[in-house]
Scaffold this active site. Structure first.
Site, mmCIF file in Angstrom:
data_model
loop_
_atom_site.group_PDB
_atom_site.id
_atom_site.type_symbol
_atom_site.label_atom_id
_atom_site.label_comp_id
_atom_site.label_asym_id
_atom_site.label_seq_id
_atom_site.Cartn_x
_atom_site.Cartn_y
_atom_site.Cartn_z
ATOM 1 N N CYS A 32 3.490 -0.605 0.852
ATOM 2 C CA CYS A 32 4.773 -1.253 1.176
ATOM 3 C C CYS A 32 4.632 -2.191 2.364
ATOM 4 C CB CYS A 32 5.834 -0.191 1.456
ATOM 5 S SG CYS A 32 5.374 0.979 2.763
ATOM 6 N N HIS A 91 7.422 4.655 5.681
ATOM 7 C CA HIS A 91 7.779 3.679 4.654
ATOM 8 C C HIS A 91 8.424 2.461 5.301
ATOM 9 C CE1 HIS A 91 8.528 2.148 0.724
ATOM 10 N NE2 HIS A 91 9.835 2.324 0.749
ATOM 11 N N ASN A 151 14.527 -1.884 -0.440
ATOM 12 C CA ASN A 151 13.436 -0.922 -0.527
ATOM 13 C C ASN A 151 12.413 -1.442 -1.531
ATOM 14 O OD1 ASN A 151 11.741 1.268 -0.832
ATOM 15 N ND2 ASN A 151 13.366 2.760 -1.158
#
Length: 671
Positions: free
Chosen positions: A74, A239, A264
């Site tokens: 990510c 994250h 996200n």
């Protein structure tokens, strides 16, 4: 029809990358991440095998939303958003004009560029991509027929050695790799609430936060979750997210509401706070406004207010904006940093790895002169080159649970082990000649708060005109490594390395009484390149030359020049040197300067290990030309230049650091 000939279709073989093959060696490193569970299940397909009409890009912004697959990268995907905000960066990273699938010249390969340790590196890959069940299993765009993102991800994996080595990382590092610029990190928690995370950066004040949010159209804004505490989301830990939009609204009572739209990379619903769909927060707004804002969010996006943002997220990362000319803009003033300079350096055990300021050896660290010519906003960045880690990576990554027990950020615990803890400090000096121990014992004008395991640390400050001493250091003494020092400024600057004094004790003893500053320069004579022989030969001008600058002052300066060849006494070549006065320091050697008369000559050429001249030189620019007697005589040598400082010696009573000679003389070998 009889006799009709059919056109011959020549099938061309598509490119296959031998350096990054479609095999497990490109997927896995040590199989110690959750990716290992898919070992043996992943196949490799070209985009034409995945969909009927693959495209590289789309003009529709809704199509290009990044979406994370089963790979924990990510941090990299958040940085890829920078390419969507800058046409300059997109063309820099993915050069335009490459044949794609609809072109007759398509060959199955693409080239991307990644910034690595000071330069842009071309990375060529084939277009075979990892798939599960016939579909991409790693990153992809929201519209599945777009392939710029998975191809760039593959190129980045190739740079790192495998896809698995992209599991966990810093958004800031990926931003630097995709922009060639600088990224800033702040923690969103005060020291009383999250002391462990305080080391990740300066606490971000809300007033500064509001101002930074105004840059959302110009640069990437990423926010991260670093721990697994209970909250209003199912966002996981370690994250990274992307801040898409920021709005300043008023509720029915007239009070201010500051909302942020977050994406996200997982690409699915993951939030259940007061501003989720059906949440209580929307009742505070006009129904028409609430309906409009809810209609804007895509899959994987959600709204949060400022209070919830600071409560639920731990860290924010922003890349410095890059304009269409490729220049950085300050995050603080939004001014363009027009001027930049880079220099490489090393920490060498026993020589220049002095450790942090707690060590008496700190003054031995590499030192750099920064001259600020006008009042400027200056950013100084220290980028360390990663150490080779393949041999011991497995042992460091084997026990992820152990990292959790130590409450370390995953990226710090895994990737941080490849880097030294580094820091950067800057002192202003009133003039180029100064007392080193006394200077370093005073507080710096700017410096990093602490040494950290980040790949790059930097400091930004408004600096007045003058000379500054820049000292990069590791936390531990004798910690070795290579680094790149980068300086960006709104005004004119110059950066040069401060050479250490000679380590030859015999040479120091031979100097006449007084205070001297010295520098050693190494060179060689190579056949056909830089072995021009003496002035008797027309090739004399190809010999190595060293610029020497004598500053203005009362009278002439005492200078001692020594040429020492690296040989055994029985194999010495006849050597000598000349000193020529030249118009200025930018003067370049050329064949016509053999007609100049040298101001100082060390001739005839002698069969000696070293030859020396002590001379008096007026202010001006000079070049020193060492030579052998005959052309094409090869060998290596050292030129030692000692300049006398005509002033009283300053006796320092400072306790920090060992006693070193004062030094300010710098010179660069011209080739």
């Amino acid at each position: 029809m009889l006799g009709e000939t059919k056109p011959v279709v020549v099938k061309r073989d598509l490119y296959t990358d031998p350096a990054f093959p479609a095999s497990d060696t490109s997927l896995f490193f040590d199989c110690c991440t959750p990716l290992a569970q898919f070992r043996g299940q992943i196949s490799w397909l070209r985009p034409k095998d995945i969909c009927s009409t693959p495209r590289l890009f789309s003009n529709n912004l809704q199509d290009v939303q990044v979406k994370q697959g089963i790979l924990g990268d990510c941090w990299f995907l958040c940085a890829c958003v920078a390419l969507q905000k800058s046409k300059y960066l997109l063309n820099k990273v993915i050069p335009p004009g490459q044949p794609s699938w609809a072109d007759d010249s398509y060959r199955g390969c693409f080239t991307c560029r990644v910034w690595q340790f000071g330069r842009w590196v071309d990375v060529t890959i084939d277009d075979r991509l990892p798939c599960l069940g016939g579909k991409l299993c790693f990153s992809q765009c929201q519209t599945e027929d777009l392939f710029w993102l998975p191809l760039l991800e593959k190129a980045y994996a190739k740079v790192h050695g495998s896809y698995e080595q992209l599991w966990a990382g810093q958004v800031a590092d990926a931003l630097v790799d995709l922009t060639g610029g600088i990224a800033e990190r702040w923690t969103l928690k005060g020291p009383g609430r999250n002391v462990e995370k305080e080391k990740t950066g300066t606490v971000l004040e809300k007033a500064v936060f509001r101002r930074l949010m105004n840059l959302k159209e110009q640069c990437v804004i990423s926010c991260s979750v670093l721990d697994s505490r209970q909250g209003t989301s199912e966002r996981g830990e370690f994250h990274a997210f992307i801040v898409i939009d920021v709005l300043n609204l008023s509720e029915a009572s007239g009070r201010e509401i500051f909302l942020l739209r977050i994406r996200n990379p997982w690409g699915r619903r993951c939030w259940s706070g007061p501003w989720c769909e059906g949440g209580q927060g929307w009742s505070r707004l006009d129904p028409a406004v609430a309906s409009e804002l809810l209609s804007q969010i895509q899959e994987g996006e959600f709204w949060v207010d400022e209070e919830e943002f600071f409560r639920e997220f731990d860290e924010i990362t922003m890349g410095f904006p890059v304009n269409e000319e490729g220049q950085l803009q300050s995050l603080y003033s939004e001014k363009v940093l027009y001027h930049s300079q880079n220099l490489f350096g090393s920490w060498v055990r026993g020589q220049s790895a002095g450790g942090c300021r707690n060590n008496s050896s700190f003054p031995t660290n590499p030192k750099f002169w920064l001259r600020v010519c006008e009042k400027s906003e200056v950013c100084i960045a220290l980028l360390q080159k990663h150490r080779e880690y393949r041999a011991d990576w497995a042992g460091r990554r084997r026990n992820l649970a152990h990292l959790a027990e130590e409450k370390l950020c995953l990226t710090e615990g895994i990737q941080g082990k490849n880097y030294q803890a580094v820091g950067l400090h800057v002192w202003k000096v009133e003039k180029k000649r100064f007392n080193l121990p006394k200077t370093l014992s005073a507080p710096p004008v700017v410096g990093t708060v602490c040494h950290s395991y980040d790949r790059e640390v930097h400091v930004c400050s408004d600096l007045s005109p003058g000379f500054y001493l820049v000292v990069p250091s590791t936390f531990l003494k004798d910690a070795v490594g290579n680094f790149l020092l980068r300086v960006f400024s709104t005004g004119r600057i110059s950066l040069s390395e401060l050479k250490p004094p000679p380590r030859d004790a015999a040479l120091c003893e031979e100097l006449p009484p007084g205070e001297w500053e010295t520098v050693q320069l190494h060179g060689c004579w190579k056949k056909g390149q830089s072995a021009g022989g003496s002035r008797n030969f027309p090739s004399f001008h190809i010999n190595p030359s060293f610029p020497l600058s004598i500053p203005a002052g009362p009278g002439k300066s005492s200078v001692k020049v020594t040429l020492r060849q690296h040989c055994q006494d029985s194999k010495c070549r006849p050597i000598g040197f000349h000193i020529f006065q030249v118009p200025d320091s930018s003067w370049e050697p050329h064949s016509s300067y053999v007609q100049l008369e040298p101001l100082v000559s060390c001739v005839p050429h002698c069969h000696a290990q070293e030859v020396t001249r002590l001379c008096q030189l007026p202010a001006g620019s000079y070049v020193i030309v060492p030579s052998t007697y005959l052309p094409n005589t090869e060998g290596s040598f050292t030129v030692v230049i000692a300049t006398k400082i005509d002033r009283k010696h300053i006796h320092s009573r400072e306790t920090l650091g060992q006693v070193l000679q004062e030094m300010s003389f710098t010179t660069i070998m011209k080739r």
